[in-house]
Design a protein around this motif. Structure first.
Motif, short mmCIF file in Angstrom:
data_model
loop_
_atom_site.label_atom_id
_atom_site.label_comp_id
_atom_site.label_asym_id
_atom_site.label_seq_id
_atom_site.Cartn_x
_atom_site.Cartn_y
_atom_site.Cartn_z
N SER A 47 0.75 -1.11 -0.11
CA SER A 47 -0.17 -0.05 0.13
C SER A 47 0.91 1.27 -0.01
N THR A 48 2.17 1.21 0.07
CA THR A 48 2.99 2.44 0.03
C THR A 48 4.19 2.32 -0.89
N LEU A 49 4.54 3.37 -1.24
CA LEU A 49 5.70 3.37 -2.40
C LEU A 49 7.04 2.97 -1.28
N THR A 50 7.06 3.37 -0.20
CA THR A 50 8.10 3.14 0.53
C THR A 50 8.38 1.45 0.75
N SER A 51 7.34 0.69 0.94
CA SER A 51 7.29 -0.72 1.01
C SER A 51 7.80 -1.31 -0.26
N LEU A 52 7.44 -0.89 -1.64
CA LEU A 52 7.70 -1.15 -2.84
C LEU A 52 9.36 -1.09 -2.93
N VAL A 53 9.92 0.11 -2.63
CA VAL A 53 11.14 0.34 -2.70
C VAL A 53 12.05 -0.66 -1.88
N ASP A 54 11.64 -0.92 -0.55
CA ASP A 54 12.45 -1.90 0.25
C ASP A 54 12.27 -3.18 -0.31
N TYR A 55 11.22 -3.56 -0.78
CA TYR A 55 11.11 -5.02 -1.47
C TYR A 55 12.19 -4.90 -2.75
#
Length: 243
Positions: A47-55
């Motif tokens: 649900s967040t861009l931050t989590s996508l970047v971290d993944y």
């Protein structure tokens, strides 16, 4: 023998499809990738861009040891981003991650009663001078005092309370520039112009905000999301960001 061995080694590096233990694999630069599999695998839901970047930075390499060497981050809309593979040998893509922003349900282009309109303004819009003006007018308007003012279809006049015993006529502000929460929180919320309208109803006064930019804010939001992701993923040559 040496020549044949070299040709065999070179052949291993060429893109090819082989069947191993009853399963077909596509080889690219010597890396095996199952053909026709994982089409039914469920994408990771974020649900967040931050989590996508971290993944992408931390987990994708482990999860996709045998996957396509290049991936695409596709900014679909102001609230949706997908991480997908490039075409495999079946001319198909795998969806790896599906990111959907959690945004409030802002009611626009529709009249609301006075109280729910004020609550929406307080909770779903970023503070700004125009927000304060809209809330002052909507929150203090006297019942049955809204009247058309002029003949342009926009200007209105209403009587509002200005103190314990004072009232005065004001022109309803138009247009107003506001920032509702409608995209990912990692990027700037888009400020757009709204037409602010009020009308008398049997139950009191109703208020509405009508979008006045033709949806152009969505294109700006998509551009900002893509710019954010490109900056966060800078230096990762196996990732392309498209919008």
């Amino acid at each position: 023998m040496i020549k044949e061995a070299l040709q065999y080694i070179i052949g291993l590096q060429q893109p090819r499809t082989e069947e191993i233990n009853g399963k077909r694999f596509y080889f690219s630069n010597g890396i095996p990738m199952p053909v026709g599999e994982c089409r039914g695998c469920e994408a990771i839901r974020l649900s967040t861009l931050t989590s996508l970047v971290d993944y992408i930075k931390e987990d994708m390499r482990a999860d996709f040891l045998y996957a396509a060497p290049k991936m695409i981050v596709h900014v679909v809309s102001e609230t949706n981003v997908r991480l997908i593979t490039q075409f495999n040998s079946d001319m198909d893509r795998w969806e790896v991650v599906d990111v959907n922003a959690r945004v409030p349900d802002v009611v626009l282009n529709k009249f609301l009663d006075q109280e729910p309109f004020i609550i929406q303004m307080q909770s779903m819009f970023i503070d700004s001078p125009d927000k304060a003006i809209v809330m002052q007018v909507a929150g203090n308007v006297e019942d049955r005092t809204v009247a058309n003012y002029g003949d342009d279809g926009i200007s209105q006049k209403a009587t509002i309370k200005t103190g314990l015993a004072n009232v005065e006529d004001v022109i309803v502000p138009n247009p107003v520039r506001l920032k509702p929460f409608r995209t990912f929180h990692e990027v700037e919320q888009q400020e757009i112009e709204f037409v602010f309208r009020m009308r008398n109803t049997q139950g009191g006064v109703s208020c509405a905000l009508f979008e006045a930019d033709g949806g152009a804010w969505k294109f700006r939001a998509v551009h900002e999301i893509a710019a954010y992701l490109k900056a966060e993923l800078e230096g990762m040559e196996n990732i392309s960001v498209l919008s």
